[in-house]
Design a protein around this motif. Structure first.
Motif, PDB file in Angstrom:
ATOM      1  N   GLY A 128       0.823  -1.201   0.000  1.00 54.61           N
ATOM      2  CA  GLY A 128       0.000   0.000   0.000  1.00 54.61           C
ATOM      3  C   GLY A 128       0.854   1.246   0.000  1.00 54.61           C
ATOM      4  N   SER A 129       0.205   2.401  -0.108  1.00 58.45           N
ATOM      5  CA  SER A 129       0.925   3.668  -0.115  1.00 58.45           C
ATOM      6  C   SER A 129       1.435   4.000   1.286  1.00 58.45           C
ATOM      7  N   PHE A 130       2.299   4.990   1.362  1.00 53.04           N
ATOM      8  CA  PHE A 130       2.835   5.423   2.658  1.00 53.04           C
ATOM      9  C   PHE A 130       1.708   5.796   3.619  1.00 53.04           C
ATOM     10  N   PHE A 131       0.719   6.550   3.142  1.00 57.18           N
ATOM     11  CA  PHE A 131      -0.343   7.018   4.026  1.00 57.18           C
ATOM     12  C   PHE A 131      -1.271   5.889   4.440  1.00 57.18           C
ATOM     13  N   GLU A 132      -1.463   4.898   3.579  1.00 59.63           N
ATOM     14  CA  GLU A 132      -2.247   3.729   3.978  1.00 59.63           C
ATOM     15  C   GLU A 132      -1.538   2.962   5.083  1.00 59.63           C
TER      16      GLU A 132
END
Length: 217
Positions: free
Chosen positions: A42-46
């Motif tokens: 997933g992305s960094f923010f996820e």
């Protein structure tokens, strides 16, 4: 502050953050943090969102020994603190204030009060001083009202930029008896207190300094 999870917290109730008491948080220790969630795709923010959701945070930040500081944040070694922030090092009886530390007591509605101050009301940037009311940038002084930029001064009213002076009103020195008589009359006019305070110089001046930018140096 909010009521969150039956605790007083700086975080509002939200599925994004789970809060626990500061005592429980300190008992758990950072070693119990669930960091394995970071390994999922997933992305960094996820990843960050999953990490926060799976690791509770203290409802407020309290360090070391404190007494009666439930309604305060970023506090350690303090006593009787209410609706205040960043209070530490044996400070007590502090209300509606911020950044107060090193054995200060009886601080009300003030900011940046440090180093053995006591009985400070509606003041800013005060150090090593006592009985300071509606004043700013005061050091090593006592019994100061509606004044700013004083060092080593005592019993001054509506004064600015003085060093080692006593019994002054509007920067004019008086005898001790004259001073108390005039101040007694001035203090009867409580409707002007806020006016006097608003007339104070907004910045600190620089002492014993050359070739510097900024103020309070």
């Amino acid at each position: 502050f909010y009521k969150n999870n039956n605790l007083i917290s700086v975080y509002p109730p939200s599925p994004r953050v789970t809060v626990i008491s500061p005592k429980e948080y300190s008992h758990r220790g950072s070693n119990n943090m669930n960091s394995s969630i970071w390994d999922h795709e997933g992305s960094f923010f996820e990843k960050l969102s999953h990490l926060v959701q799976n690791n509770p945070t203290p409802s407020v930040i309290h360090f070391r020994e404190n007494d009666n500081v439930d309604y305060a944040n970023c506090v350690f070694w303090a006593k009787n603190v209410y609706l205040s922030f960043a209070i530490w090092e044996e400070t007590e009886n502090c209300f509606y204030s911020a950044i107060v530390y090193k054995k200060c007591s009886n601080i009300f509605s003030s900011v940046a009060v440090t180093n053995y101050c006591e009985n400070i009301y509606n003041a800013k940037a005060i150090s090593k001083s006592s009985f300071i009311f509606y004043s700013k940038y005061i050091h090593n002084s006592s019994n100061i009202r509606f004044s700013t930029n004083l060092i080593g001064c005592h019993n001054c009213f509506r004064c600015d930029a003085l060093e080692n002076m006593s019994y002054c009103i509007d920067n004019t020195p008086y005898s001790k008896d004259e001073y108390y008589k005039k101040v007694h009359i001035l203090l009867q006019d409580k409707n002007n207190f806020e006016h006097y305070f608003k007339q104070l110089r907004n910045e600190a001046i620089n002492y014993a300094s050359t070739k510097v930018l900024g103020n309070r140096i």
